[in-house]
Scaffold this active site. Structure first.
Site, PDB file in Angstrom:
ATOM      1  N   LYS A   1      -3.509  -1.045  -2.905  1.00  0.00           N
ATOM      2  CA  LYS A   1      -2.388  -0.750  -2.010  1.00  0.00           C
ATOM      3  C   LYS A   1      -1.210  -0.205  -2.817  1.00  0.00           C
ATOM      4  O   LYS A   1      -1.080  -0.520  -4.000  1.00  0.00           O
ATOM      5  CB  LYS A   1      -1.918  -2.038  -1.303  1.00  0.00           C
ATOM      6  CG  LYS A   1      -2.858  -2.560  -0.237  1.00  0.00           C
ATOM      7  CD  LYS A   1      -2.272  -3.804   0.411  1.00  0.00           C
ATOM      8  CE  LYS A   1      -3.196  -4.351   1.491  1.00  0.00           C
ATOM      9  NZ  LYS A   1      -3.390  -3.444   2.631  1.00  0.00           N
TER      10      LYS A   1
ATOM     11  N   ARG B   1     -12.566  -8.017   7.309  1.00  0.00           N
ATOM     12  CA  ARG B   1     -13.771  -7.967   8.160  1.00  0.00           C
ATOM     13  C   ARG B   1     -15.010  -8.381   7.370  1.00  0.00           C
ATOM     14  O   ARG B   1     -15.959  -8.912   7.930  1.00  0.00           O
ATOM     15  CB  ARG B   1     -13.906  -6.570   8.779  1.00  0.00           C
ATOM     16  CG  ARG B   1     -14.116  -5.465   7.815  1.00  0.00           C
ATOM     17  CD  ARG B   1     -13.779  -4.086   8.395  1.00  0.00           C
ATOM     18  NE  ARG B   1     -12.331  -3.861   8.480  1.00  0.00           N
ATOM     19  CZ  ARG B   1     -11.798  -2.731   8.952  1.00  0.00           C
ATOM     20  NH1 ARG B   1     -12.560  -1.734   9.395  1.00  0.00           N
ATOM     21  NH2 ARG B   1     -10.487  -2.591   9.000  1.00  0.00           N
TER      22      ARG B   1
HETATM   23  N1  BES Z   1      -4.390  -7.257   5.326  1.00  0.00           N
HETATM   24  C1  BES Z   1      -4.496  -5.893   5.686  1.00  0.00           C
HETATM   25  C2  BES Z   1      -3.906  -5.594   7.066  1.00  0.00           C
HETATM   26  C3  BES Z   1      -2.422  -5.686   7.173  1.00  0.00           C
HETATM   27  C4  BES Z   1      -1.636  -4.584   6.955  1.00  0.00           C
HETATM   28  C5  BES Z   1      -1.825  -6.839   7.583  1.00  0.00           C
HETATM   29  C6  BES Z   1      -0.282  -4.664   7.096  1.00  0.00           C
HETATM   30  C7  BES Z   1      -0.470  -6.933   7.723  1.00  0.00           C
HETATM   31  C8  BES Z   1       0.318  -5.834   7.480  1.00  0.00           C
HETATM   32  C9  BES Z   1      -5.956  -5.463   5.716  1.00  0.00           C
HETATM   33  O1  BES Z   1      -6.772  -6.114   4.822  1.00  0.00           O
HETATM   34  C10 BES Z   1      -5.979  -4.026   5.386  1.00  0.00           C
HETATM   35  O2  BES Z   1      -5.661  -3.690   4.270  1.00  0.00           O
HETATM   36  N2  BES Z   1      -6.350  -3.206   6.341  1.00  0.00           N
HETATM   37  C11 BES Z   1      -6.390  -1.804   6.150  1.00  0.00           C
HETATM   38  C12 BES Z   1      -7.693  -1.312   6.722  1.00  0.00           C
HETATM   39  C13 BES Z   1      -8.006   0.116   6.375  1.00  0.00           C
HETATM   40  C14 BES Z   1      -8.320   0.230   4.900  1.00  0.00           C
HETATM   41  C15 BES Z   1      -9.179   0.566   7.188  1.00  0.00           C
HETATM   42  C16 BES Z   1      -5.208  -1.189   6.887  1.00  0.00           C
HETATM   43  O3  BES Z   1      -4.849  -1.671   7.959  1.00  0.00           O
HETATM   44  O4  BES Z   1      -4.632  -0.252   6.349  1.00  0.00           O
HETATM   45 MN    MN Z   2      -6.798  -5.176   2.934  1.00  0.00          MN
END
Ligand code: BES
Ligand code: MN
Ligand code: ZN
Length: 494
Positions: free
Chosen positions: A271, A345
């Protein structure tokens, strides 16, 4: 915060800070009027001096009213007297607490109009929820920023009845507090093993807690969950919490499953730095399930309930899984990991499969801070609801209305499954940007083996920064505990 119920006393002897109600037409509640009388009309004179009408949202803080021992009396306008229901009492109590928490007073007495046990109990809940603070790592806080209030007393006509009405709400406040503490802890303190340890301590309430380590999960074939933890120095854990409160302890249970990513760096699909610190909150689903189980045990819910936590840390080191890796889940289905940041997931896939395989529950509800896309879709007040079962979805929506933990149902269109077809494995873990929360839910659905199931994407609601709601201080909300406590109480007990 110490919250207690007290019987009516002589208004003139009332000490500390007070908060009382006034209604449309500048009518004081009976007890506020008694205080006014003891003060020789000082309150009503102050109110008329500022043309206070008792309108909703207006307050007047009367300092050191002559004739009273009280340091101040905060008069709160309610508007129409009929609008004062339990939910309103809860909010007003939290607002009164917030208004006076750093006022210098140590004791606040709330006098809520008709003194009904139900309103008094809900006011107490409002104070418990609104007074939450996570301050265990502050060593140099300025005294003027520290709350001075130590005790909130709530006037009730029948103290015993108020206490009885408060008992299940006190259990709820304990559960929400436990969740908020877990979610607020930084990831260097709260990693999977420590999380599991804190949940294990709940056995004193009568819960049964089992902890599975990496070797046990490997034996069960949980390649999907374990793959997420490969890049972390911390061991992954699967926690099983059981509460058997039904008349028949062998009766089929209901089940709640939480995503517990103690920190989500994204893994090799790293990230960006900006805001990454928020990902200490990525265990909000597991936190909510833990708080819920605490509440159910503390109020001795008449239901058999299983809680499962999938606890991992998603880090990028030399052992981490790579984009393109293929893992085999406990279900036997293979998964192509296109993006290591879609890790929640992967954790749920094995936790849900394990849950249905071992417990054969009536239904499973999972909670997960799963997608940023749900924040884009719904903003920060609603969590997303996905379900393969209309009855379960309707019950959740009803519990949502009753509890104030807001939910909005989204579809699970089979046609969108195309987006998660893999060229090399049974399924891939991302489906692109369109409908990102939906394809995430469709992925999870492949691991529930056809059982009635609902998925709550709480990425939008697990924390609020800032919060505009008096019962939810900034930070971890405890979202889900209240919702699911209501779901169990209203539909699955007895
Ligand atoms: N934990 C994150 C989702 C999230 C994002 C929660 C912002 C709270 C605030 C999750 O694991 C994630 O990184 N999801 C990605 C999925 C994508 C790579 C398909 C996302 O939402 O960007
Ligand atoms: Mn994630
Ligand atoms: Zn995550």
């Amino acid at each position: 915060m110490q919250v207690e119920f007290v019987a009516r006393a002589d208004g003139a002897k009332a000490s500390g800070a007070w908060a009382v109600l006034a209604f449309e037409g500048a009518t004081l509640s009976t007890e506020a009027a008694a205080l006014d009388q003891a003060a020789g009309g000082a309150l009503s004179r102050a109110l008329s001096a500022v043309a206070f009408t008792g309108a909703k949202g207006k307050t007047l803080d009367v300092i050191a009213p002559a004739g009273l021992d009280a340091s101040r009396v905060l008069v709160i306008g309610v508007g129409d007297a009929k609008s004062l229901d339990a939910a309103r009492a809860e909010t007003l109590a939290a607002e009164a607490f917030n208004a006076l928490k750093t006022s210098g007073a140590e004791v606040l007495t709330l006098d809520f109009a008709d003194g009904s046990a139900e309103l008094a109990a809900r006011a107490a809940l409002g104070v418990r929820l609104g007074s939450y603070r996570f301050d265990r790592y502050r060593t140099t806080e300025k005294p003027e920023k520290k709350p001075t209030l130590k005790t909130v007393r709530i006037v009730a006509d029948d103290v015993a009845a108020a206490q009885a009405a408060f008992a299940p709400l006190s259990a709820l406040a304990d559960g929400v507090t436990f969740t908020r503490d877990l979610v607020s802890e930084p990831a260097n303190i709260l990693y999977p093993v420590e999380f599991a340890k804190r949940v294990k301590a709940l056995e004193s309430l009568g819960l049964v807690v089992e902890i599975l380590g990496e070797d046990e999960m490997a034996k069960l074939g949980m390649g999907s969950l374990l793959g997420v933890g490969l890049g972390s120095a911390r061991d992954s854990q699967l926690v099983v919490i059981r509460w058997n409160g039904a008349a028949d302890p062998g009766a089929q249970p209901i089940a709640f499953v939480g995503k517990g990513v103690c920190f989500d760096t994204g893994g090799i699909s790293l990230k960006p730095a900006d805001g990454m610190e928020d990902m200490k909150w990525d265990m909000g689903g597991a936190g909510a399930v833990s708080g819920l189980m605490l509440t159910l045990a503390a109020r001795k819910a008449k239901a058999n309930v299983v809680g499962i936590l999938g606890l991992v840390e998603n880090m990028p080191d030399g052992a981490a899984q790579r984009p393109g890796d293929i893992v085999t889940s406990m279900s036997g289905q293979t998964i192509e990991v296109i993006n290591t940041d879609a890790e929640g997931r992967l954790v749920l896939a094995d936790a849900l499969w394990y849950c249905q395989d071992r417990f054969k529950p009536k239904f499973m509800v999972d909670l997960a801070t799963l997608t940023g896309a749900i924040i884009i879709a719904l903003g920060n007040d609603y969590a997303g609801l996905f379900s393969n079962n209309d009855e379960l979805a309707e019950n959740l929506l009803a519990a949502s209305k009753a509890s104030g933990d807001l939910l909005w149902r989204l579809p699970l269109p089979a046609g969108y499954e195309k987006q998660i077809e893999s060229m090399a494995a049974d399924v891939k873990n991302v489906g692109g940007r369109p409908g990102g929360s939906i394809t995430a839910a469709l992925f999870i659905q492949k691991f529930v083996n056809g059982l009635p199931w609902a998925h709550l994407d709480i990425a939008s609601t697990a924390w609020k920064k800032p919060s505009a709601i008096a019962t939810i201080p900034d930070g971890a909300t405890g979202y889900g505990v209240r919702l699911l406590d209501r779901l169990v109480a209203d539909f699955y007990e007895g």
